[in-house]
Design an enzyme around this catalytic site. Sequence first.
Site, PDB file in Angstrom:
ATOM      1  N   GLN A   1      -4.212 -12.400  -5.046  1.00 39.48           N
ATOM      2  CA  GLN A   1      -3.122 -12.825  -5.934  1.00 39.48           C
ATOM      3  C   GLN A   1      -3.544 -13.890  -6.951  1.00 39.48           C
ATOM      4  O   GLN A   1      -3.000 -13.953  -8.054  1.00 39.48           O
ATOM      5  CB  GLN A   1      -1.933 -13.311  -5.093  1.00 39.48           C
ATOM      6  CG  GLN A   1      -1.305 -12.171  -4.285  1.00 39.48           C
ATOM      7  CD  GLN A   1      -0.518 -12.654  -3.085  1.00 39.48           C
ATOM      8  OE1 GLN A   1      -0.242 -13.829  -2.941  1.00 39.48           O
ATOM      9  NE2 GLN A   1      -0.167 -11.729  -2.191  1.00 39.48           N
TER      10      GLN A   1
ATOM     11  N   ALA B   1      -4.577 -13.244  -0.498  1.00 37.62           N
ATOM     12  CA  ALA B   1      -5.294 -12.021  -0.921  1.00 37.62           C
ATOM     13  C   ALA B   1      -5.825 -12.182  -2.360  1.00 37.62           C
ATOM     14  O   ALA B   1      -6.312 -13.244  -2.719  1.00 37.62           O
ATOM     15  CB  ALA B   1      -4.411 -10.789  -0.754  1.00 37.62           C
TER      16      ALA B   1
ATOM     17  N   ASN C   1       1.987  -4.807  -6.883  1.00 42.36           N
ATOM     18  CA  ASN C   1       3.189  -3.987  -7.110  1.00 42.36           C
ATOM     19  C   ASN C   1       4.248  -4.792  -7.849  1.00 42.36           C
ATOM     20  O   ASN C   1       4.859  -4.307  -8.799  1.00 42.36           O
ATOM     21  CB  ASN C   1       3.768  -3.482  -5.786  1.00 42.36           C
ATOM     22  CG  ASN C   1       2.866  -2.452  -5.157  1.00 42.36           C
ATOM     23  OD1 ASN C   1       2.770  -1.342  -5.626  1.00 42.36           O
ATOM     24  ND2 ASN C   1       2.167  -2.847  -4.105  1.00 42.36           N
TER      25      ASN C   1
ATOM     26  N   HIS D   1       0.836  -1.199   0.000  1.00 45.18           N
ATOM     27  CA  HIS D   1       0.000   0.000   0.000  1.00 45.18           C
ATOM     28  C   HIS D   1       0.872   1.251   0.000  1.00 45.18           C
ATOM     29  O   HIS D   1       0.581   2.232  -0.682  1.00 45.18           O
ATOM     30  CB  HIS D   1      -0.909   0.026   1.242  1.00 45.18           C
ATOM     31  CG  HIS D   1      -1.672  -1.248   1.410  1.00 45.18           C
ATOM     32  ND1 HIS D   1      -1.737  -1.946   2.590  1.00 45.18           N
ATOM     33  CD2 HIS D   1      -2.385  -1.968   0.508  1.00 45.18           C
ATOM     34  CE1 HIS D   1      -2.460  -3.035   2.416  1.00 45.18           C
ATOM     35  NE2 HIS D   1      -2.862  -3.084   1.173  1.00 45.18           N
TER      36      HIS D   1
ATOM     37  N   ASP E   1      -6.104   4.555   0.880  1.00 44.68           N
ATOM     38  CA  ASP E   1      -6.134   3.264   0.205  1.00 44.68           C
ATOM     39  C   ASP E   1      -7.364   2.490   0.694  1.00 44.68           C
ATOM     40  O   ASP E   1      -8.125   2.993   1.528  1.00 44.68           O
ATOM     41  CB  ASP E   1      -4.801   2.500   0.366  1.00 44.68           C
ATOM     42  CG  ASP E   1      -4.518   2.054   1.787  1.00 44.68           C
ATOM     43  OD1 ASP E   1      -5.430   1.525   2.445  1.00 44.68           O
ATOM     44  OD2 ASP E   1      -3.371   2.224   2.244  1.00 44.68           O
TER      45      ASP E   1
HETATM   46  N1  UDP Z   1       9.883  -5.807  -2.366  1.00 45.51           N
HETATM   47  C1  UDP Z   1      11.242  -5.503  -2.420  1.00 45.51           C
HETATM   48  N2  UDP Z   1      12.125  -6.465  -2.034  1.00 45.51           N
HETATM   49  C2  UDP Z   1      11.743  -7.703  -1.620  1.00 45.51           C
HETATM   50  C3  UDP Z   1      10.365  -8.011  -1.590  1.00 45.51           C
HETATM   51  C4  UDP Z   1       9.452  -7.041  -1.971  1.00 45.51           C
HETATM   52  O1  UDP Z   1      11.635  -4.389  -2.791  1.00 45.51           O
HETATM   53  O2  UDP Z   1      12.609  -8.514  -1.296  1.00 45.51           O
HETATM   54  C5  UDP Z   1       8.928  -4.770  -2.765  1.00 45.51           C
HETATM   55  C6  UDP Z   1       8.435  -5.046  -4.172  1.00 45.51           C
HETATM   56  O3  UDP Z   1       9.305  -4.429  -5.091  1.00 45.51           O
HETATM   57  C7  UDP Z   1       7.037  -4.470  -4.146  1.00 45.51           C
HETATM   58  C8  UDP Z   1       6.596  -4.587  -2.696  1.00 45.51           C
HETATM   59  O4  UDP Z   1       7.780  -4.822  -1.940  1.00 45.51           O
HETATM   60  O5  UDP Z   1       7.075  -3.111  -4.508  1.00 45.51           O
HETATM   61  C9  UDP Z   1       5.634  -5.736  -2.466  1.00 45.51           C
HETATM   62  O6  UDP Z   1       4.375  -5.390  -2.935  1.00 45.51           O
HETATM   63  P1  UDP Z   1       3.414  -6.422  -3.644  1.00 45.51           P
HETATM   64  O7  UDP Z   1       2.147  -5.711  -3.945  1.00 45.51           O
HETATM   65  O8  UDP Z   1       4.100  -7.053  -4.782  1.00 45.51           O
HETATM   66  O9  UDP Z   1       3.194  -7.554  -2.592  1.00 45.51           O
HETATM   67  P2  UDP Z   1       2.800  -7.575  -1.051  1.00 45.51           P
HETATM   68  O10 UDP Z   1       4.068  -7.471  -0.311  1.00 45.51           O
HETATM   69  O11 UDP Z   1       1.859  -6.430  -0.800  1.00 45.51           O
HETATM   70  O12 UDP Z   1       2.169  -8.909  -0.924  1.00 45.51           O
END
Ligand code: UDP
Length: 481
Positions: free
Chosen positions: A387, A385, A366, A18, A112
Amino acid sequence: MQNTKPHAALLASPGMGHLIPIVELGKRLVTYHGFHVTIFVVATDVSATQSLLRQQCPNLNIIKLPLVDIPGLIDSTATIVTKLAVMMRETLPSLRSAILALKSPPTALIVDVFGTEAFAVAEELNMLKYVFDTSNAWFLAITIYVPTIDKNVEDKHIIQKQPLRIPGCKSVRFDDTLEAYLDRNDQTYIEYKRIGIEMPMADGILVNTWEDLEPSTLGALRDSQMLGRVAKVPVYPIGPLSRPVGPSVTRNQVLNWLDMQRNESVIYVSFGSGGTLSSDQMTELAWGLELSKQRFVWVVRPPIDNDASGTFFNLEDGSQEAQSFLPKGFLARTSEVGLVIPMWAPQVEILAHPSVGGFLSHCGWNSTLESITNGVPMIAWPLYAEQKMNATLLTEELGVAVQPKTSASECVVARAEIEMMVRRIMEDEDGFEIRKTAKELKYSGEKALSSKGGSSYNSLSQIANDCELSLLFRKAKAQGS
Ligand code: UDP
């Protein structure tokens, strides 16, 4: 701060998923639309968020709201959705005080999906109110549609496991449906439905997608004969908003290693900020990567059985050495071809590197956008979620991913299937179309954001115009009184 430009207050709930798009939205409002922006962040203390909170951008201010204590308000088995919903509810008094303490009153509040209860604060303080769905239009469609259907239709989907038909959109298979809808006695279900009811009470709904990515779903959301009847308010696709590559001085071990590899020869493996695998799945994945004989960068976390989102709130908790949970000898055998990174890696920089040619991802939105905007094809490995819906969108609608025959969240995906998928995405002839489509999509996203008439740029301009009008109106009223 002079009261000449619109001032938007943005509210981000906990979780990198978010926080990242909210910060990017704030930066775009400042850079392209002349706003002052204050971002209120309800951040857990994980170190990964700290660099985001130190963003340096003129006219953009980030304020951390105190973390609320919720254990007394939820039971220990509460889902992420319930925890986030309760946290955001408990944050409302401090959000209200923090807005009142600002020197210039904001014109608009943008939250959000977990922040929709803050609309009451926006109304009280005479602000425009928007919700930013940081996921895609299909997820937005199901979120606002489900609260409007009758129990019979809902039963057909949840009990009889029939696909849920959403007017004008791709139906949602039962296997892909949101976990939140599965147990109607759980608080998660109640909170999700509430969010779906509250979203159309905004002055507009922003969504992190773009016209060419989801044309029919966006069309249905605007069509009053279809979902427009439910959305009620304008829907603004403003994406793809994703974190840009950081300054080149932040070179590190993984980027240096990637510099030495061939173009598009490395697959990157990561499950977002929260994703964790079971011990058995970890073993199969390690073997699958090794057998594929492809180069890889893998962000590994200690396995957790029966909790696919094990690090969502506690990313720090992972001091265990990788060799203690990876197959015996794996690290030594793969040391020439692979790099194992504990816990967290500079994902955007990795995906933007020319040596990376594939991404095995949990399909958080993301991560999905970061892959698409870099033209990288994916192996879709959804965990929780929305996904599974994202994975279906990527494989069946957009054609930029492959996914295991049986869902990784239901059973262990075996090494042979993993080996086959990795080869397909990276080098096999039958992966050619997927690789080509991924490259084409990259340009479509860039076009949407272009300040020379891009569709997402234009969408955000409309919101900017509404905020400017509201500011003028407010000033005229103040002068008249
Ligand atoms: N991310 C990162 N390094 C990692 C794991 C995740 O920079 O080792 C960042 C990734 O680039 C993304 C965010 O964390 O921008 C994760 O968001 P996403 O919506 O993909 O998944 P969530 O963590 O919300 O399940």
